[in-house]
Design an enzyme around this catalytic site. Sequence first.
Site, PDB file in Angstrom:
ATOM      1  N   ASP A  16      26.006 -95.783 -39.838  1.00 38.72           N
ATOM      2  CA  ASP A  16      27.199 -95.337 -39.127  1.00 38.72           C
ATOM      3  C   ASP A  16      27.020 -93.870 -38.731  1.00 38.72           C
ATOM      4  OD1 ASP A  16      29.732 -95.081 -38.162  1.00 38.72           O
ATOM      5  OD2 ASP A  16      30.767 -95.309 -40.079  1.00 38.72           O
ATOM      6  N   LYS A  57      18.605 -93.429 -49.930  1.00 42.59           N
ATOM      7  CA  LYS A  57      18.746 -92.278 -50.841  1.00 42.59           C
ATOM      8  C   LYS A  57      18.178 -92.749 -52.181  1.00 42.59           C
ATOM      9  CE  LYS A  57      20.252 -88.102 -51.730  1.00 42.59           C
ATOM     10  NZ  LYS A  57      19.524 -86.926 -51.190  1.00 42.59           N
ATOM     11  N   TYR A  98      31.361 -99.981 -47.377  1.00 41.93           N
ATOM     12  CA  TYR A  98      32.551-100.245 -46.563  1.00 41.93           C
ATOM     13  C   TYR A  98      33.223-101.561 -46.958  1.00 41.93           C
ATOM     14  CZ  TYR A  98      30.990 -96.488 -43.418  1.00 41.93           C
ATOM     15  OH  TYR A  98      30.600 -95.297 -42.879  1.00 41.93           O
ATOM     16  N   ASP A 142      25.664 -92.202 -34.804  1.00 44.36           N
ATOM     17  CA  ASP A 142      26.474 -91.256 -34.031  1.00 44.36           C
ATOM     18  C   ASP A 142      25.679 -89.997 -33.725  1.00 44.36           C
ATOM     19  OD1 ASP A 142      28.674 -92.876 -33.896  1.00 44.36           O
ATOM     20  OD2 ASP A 142      30.075 -91.280 -34.466  1.00 44.36           O
ATOM     21  N   ASP A 195      19.370 -87.530 -46.083  1.00 45.65           N
ATOM     22  CA  ASP A 195      19.574 -86.104 -45.764  1.00 45.65           C
ATOM     23  C   ASP A 195      18.425 -85.585 -44.904  1.00 45.65           C
ATOM     24  OD1 ASP A 195      18.196 -86.721 -48.083  1.00 45.65           O
ATOM     25  OD2 ASP A 195      18.869 -84.980 -49.216  1.00 45.65           O
TER      26      ASP A 195
END
Length: 361
Positions: free
Chosen positions: A245, A189, A142, A249, A221
């Site tokens: 992020d 990852k 980001y 959620d 994942d």
Amino acid sequence: MKKTIALIPGDGIGPDVIDEAVKVLNCVANKFGHEFTYKNVIAGGKAIDMFKNPLPKEQLDICLHADSVLLGAVGGPKWDNVDASIRPEKALLGLRGGMKVFANLRPAVMFPQLKNACPLKDEIVGDGIDILIVRELTGGIYFGERGNSSDGKTAWDTEKYTWDEIERIVRLGFEFAKKRRKILTVVDKANILNSSRLWRKVTESIKGEYPDVELNYLYIDNASMQLVRNPRQFDVIATSNMFGDILSDEASQITGSIGMLASASLGSGKGPGLYEPIHGSAPDIAGKNIANPLATILSVAMMLRYDFKMEEEALAVEKAVNDVLDEGWRTSDIAGDIEAVKAQGKLVGTKEMGSLVVEKI
Ligand code: NAD
């Protein structure tokens, strides 16, 4: 103790929920002999209207000089089409960057009283979900280098992390795990990403300092799948900005009630932390005395605990929220069968819910 708190009501339901949080703070001050002074900060849509800038420097400065900062929410349809450089969300990035709050703590807790709001099956939820996600907040993709090719047919963003940026997040993860159920899961990852392999290297280098914490690694994942398959395996999750992020959620959704979830963004401890509910400005219900103020009130509990080191006061707020729920009081978002709750006379609005918590404290 004397403390100055910067209040950013913001837009939509922001002012509604901040009013109730202030009622709770005043009650805590009275009961425990503290003095809280408030400084109002204008940010988000309201600041765009007034200053054509979602976070003017002097407003940020008020936050930087306070002992702690409480934010409602910013944004709304009125500002959806303003120039991208002054969108309300810029206030959030400006606050995080300006206050140097690099770690976002999001507890995903399922209150047993609200079990029917959870979308998962009973046998998966068992006696409850209680996960703490520690998300890196000021680095990674980001904030990395980005660009577009001159023909507009290629675009890129860069995931870049330094050792120190990773270490301070993983350490926080270990520290919180130590005080909780002693399980830390680092999500990455690492089978593909070089930066993720650095996360593992850093974690391996410090894990010896936390011998009582069980350490696991999961690929993002798999982690997102495990979160709905078996959420109770998680205690603390530490992860990068983008993975955090998304996961936070997902974690908040499985608890079933967006109006209940608090968050804290912390820095080195030298400056104030930033506390806010995870929900947005909910323009559909703004100013109607409908919004659930409990997420903001629980954010106040986090402020008392982390910025002011007032553990007893924080517990008093959390217990009060629990007691109110135990007695069956509900705002409409957590009512489930609204007609049944109404028939019992337990359906309440924003202000009444705030007052109920105050009474319990
Ligand atoms: P939202 O969280 O505002 O609302 C989603 C749904 O949840 C709506 O139906 C809303 O009524 C309901 N809801 C949210 N909080 C509630 C509460 N406390 N009590 C009862 N119901 C509640 O998300 P959205 O609709 O995607 O976004 C609305 C605006 O908020 C947008 O402008 C968005 O950019 C902004 N936003 C701000 C923040 C922030 O300030 N941190 C975060 C997310 C979204």
